[in-house]
Design a protein around this motif. Structure first.
Motif, PDB file in Angstrom:
ATOM      1  N   UNK A 192      55.049  22.281  70.048  1.00  0.00           N
ATOM      2  CA  UNK A 192      55.361  23.279  69.382  1.00  0.00           C
ATOM      3  C   UNK A 192      54.386  22.311  68.354  1.00  0.00           C
ATOM      4  N   UNK A 193      53.245  22.719  67.432  1.00  0.00           N
ATOM      5  CA  UNK A 193      52.495  22.938  66.639  1.00  0.00           C
ATOM      6  C   UNK A 193      52.753  23.222  65.304  1.00  0.00           C
ATOM      7  N   UNK A 194      52.064  22.259  64.568  1.00  0.00           N
ATOM      8  CA  UNK A 194      52.113  22.802  62.923  1.00  0.00           C
ATOM      9  C   UNK A 194      50.677  22.519  62.322  1.00  0.00           C
TER      10      UNK A 194
ATOM     11  N   UNK B 290      56.139  16.036  64.805  1.00  0.00           N
ATOM     12  CA  UNK B 290      56.707  17.552  64.667  1.00  0.00           C
ATOM     13  C   UNK B 290      57.671  17.363  65.863  1.00  0.00           C
ATOM     14  N   UNK B 291      58.944  17.951  66.024  1.00  0.00           N
ATOM     15  CA  UNK B 291      59.375  17.341  66.792  1.00  0.00           C
ATOM     16  C   UNK B 291      60.746  18.616  67.411  1.00  0.00           C
ATOM     17  N   UNK B 292      60.515  18.074  68.642  1.00  0.00           N
ATOM     18  CA  UNK B 292      60.784  19.545  69.047  1.00  0.00           C
ATOM     19  C   UNK B 292      62.357  18.927  69.937  1.00  0.00           C
ATOM     20  N   UNK B 293      62.924  19.757  69.786  1.00  0.00           N
ATOM     21  CA  UNK B 293      64.422  19.332  70.265  1.00  0.00           C
ATOM     22  C   UNK B 293      65.158  18.520  71.212  1.00  0.00           C
TER      23      UNK B 293
ATOM     24  N   UNK C  93      64.157  27.038  71.540  1.00  0.00           N
ATOM     25  CA  UNK C  93      63.416  26.363  71.460  1.00  0.00           C
ATOM     26  C   UNK C  93      63.482  26.004  70.190  1.00  0.00           C
ATOM     27  N   UNK C  94      63.755  24.981  69.769  1.00  0.00           N
ATOM     28  CA  UNK C  94      63.269  24.454  67.893  1.00  0.00           C
ATOM     29  C   UNK C  94      62.990  23.615  67.909  1.00  0.00           C
ATOM     30  N   UNK C  95      62.041  23.696  66.814  1.00  0.00           N
ATOM     31  CA  UNK C  95      61.060  22.666  66.156  1.00  0.00           C
ATOM     32  C   UNK C  95      60.701  22.492  64.762  1.00  0.00           C
ATOM     33  N   UNK C  96      60.407  21.093  64.523  1.00  0.00           N
ATOM     34  CA  UNK C  96      61.131  20.361  63.061  1.00  0.00           C
ATOM     35  C   UNK C  96      60.215  19.965  62.707  1.00  0.00           C
ATOM     36  N   UNK C  97      58.965  20.452  61.594  1.00  0.00           N
ATOM     37  CA  UNK C  97      57.784  18.995  61.143  1.00  0.00           C
ATOM     38  C   UNK C  97      58.548  18.770  60.024  1.00  0.00           C
ATOM     39  N   UNK C  98      57.656  17.782  59.267  1.00  0.00           N
ATOM     40  CA  UNK C  98      57.982  16.653  57.951  1.00  0.00           C
ATOM     41  C   UNK C  98      57.124  16.980  57.278  1.00  0.00           C
ATOM     42  N   UNK C  99      55.994  17.500  57.645  1.00  0.00           N
ATOM     43  CA  UNK C  99      54.971  17.335  56.701  1.00  0.00           C
ATOM     44  C   UNK C  99      54.388  18.537  55.927  1.00  0.00           C
ATOM     45  N   UNK C 100      55.243  19.121  55.423  1.00  0.00           N
ATOM     46  CA  UNK C 100      55.271  20.791  54.662  1.00  0.00           C
ATOM     47  C   UNK C 100      54.246  21.574  54.645  1.00  0.00           C
ATOM     48  N   UNK C 101      54.103  21.345  56.703  1.00  0.00           N
ATOM     49  CA  UNK C 101      52.594  22.793  56.772  1.00  0.00           C
ATOM     50  C   UNK C 101      53.292  23.874  56.918  1.00  0.00           C
ATOM     51  N   UNK C 102      51.490  24.843  56.258  1.00  0.00           N
ATOM     52  CA  UNK C 102      52.463  26.051  56.179  1.00  0.00           C
ATOM     53  C   UNK C 102      52.650  26.998  57.345  1.00  0.00           C
TER      54      UNK C 102
END
Lengths: 107, 117
Positions: free
Chosen positions: B91-93, B4-7, B21-30
């Motif tokens: 941020x969390x996913x 989980x990456x915060x910008x 504030x941006x957050x991107x996750x690469x785990x295909x989490x809902x």
């Protein structure tokens, strides 16, 4: 309103001591999670408990879920400086957290 | 390695500015979450999202909005930043697979420390 109450809020102990952290609520939970957060990092999951009365062990850490599923405890045996951090309990699913217990273990 | 990456790790903004504030996750989490963390208060839930374009208010949504146009990205928006929004934002996913069982693990970013001056 804090759904989960943690105690104590701060704990400073010497290496080798034992300690217990508590997480209490007036509500019944289907599951409860414990996370640990180190400075400058996000929380990391330690354990999830789902069954009333359940006990889980993770090396020197023992987690217990109350019979009524309204409370939980985390017991650390022979604490080490590497255990230093913020310990958070959380209601599973929507992830509502308690206010945390700041643990400092001095060598 | 899940991520989980915060910008931004650190951000300084002026009162009244619009802040993203941006957050991107690469785990295909809902599920995705935004929290703020203040000393002695633990993590307080601002908003969460359980699907693209879906959002629900958390405990402290006032002064914030969110956007989830793509599954992997969840943005927190401070419409008009104020000094009382100075805080650590996390941020969390998590996966929706166990939503009913309430026992899925949440993965967190490293946080964005926002200072509003």
């Amino acid at each position: 309103t804090q759904l989960l109450e943690q105690s104590p809020q701060f704990l400073s102990i010497q290496e080798g001591e034992n300690l217990t952290v508590y997480c209490n609520s007036s509500s019944v939970f289907s599951s409860l999670q414990w996370y640990r957060q180190e400075p400058g990092e996000g929380p990391v999951l330690l354990v999830t408990v789902v069954t009333g009365g359940e006990v889980k062990k993770l090396k020197r850490l023992t987690f217990q879920f109350g019979d009524a599923r309204k409370d939980s405890s985390l017991h650390i045996t022979a604490a080490q400086p590497g255990d230093t951090g913020l310990y958070l309990c959380a209601k599973g699913g929507k992830l509502i957290f308690g206010q945390g217990t700041e643990l400092s273990v001095k060598p | 390695d899940v991520k989980v990456t915060q910008s931004s790790r650190y951000l300084v903004k002026r009162t009244g500015e619009k802040v993203f504030l941006e957050c991107v996750q690469d785990m295909d989490h809902e599920n995705m979450f935004w929290y703020r963390q203040d000393p002695g208060l633990g993590l307080r839930l601002i908003y969460f999202s359980y699907d693209v374009k879906m959002k629900e208010k958390g405990d402290i949504p006032e002064g914030y909005s969110v956007s989830r146009e793509k599954k992997e990205r969840f943005s927190l928006i401070l419409e008009s930043a104020s000094t009382n929004q100075t805080s650590m934002y996390l941020c969390a996913s998590s996966s929706n697979m166990g939503w009913g069982a309430m026992n899925t693990e949440a993965f967190f970013g490293q946080g964005t420390r926002l200072t509003v001056v």
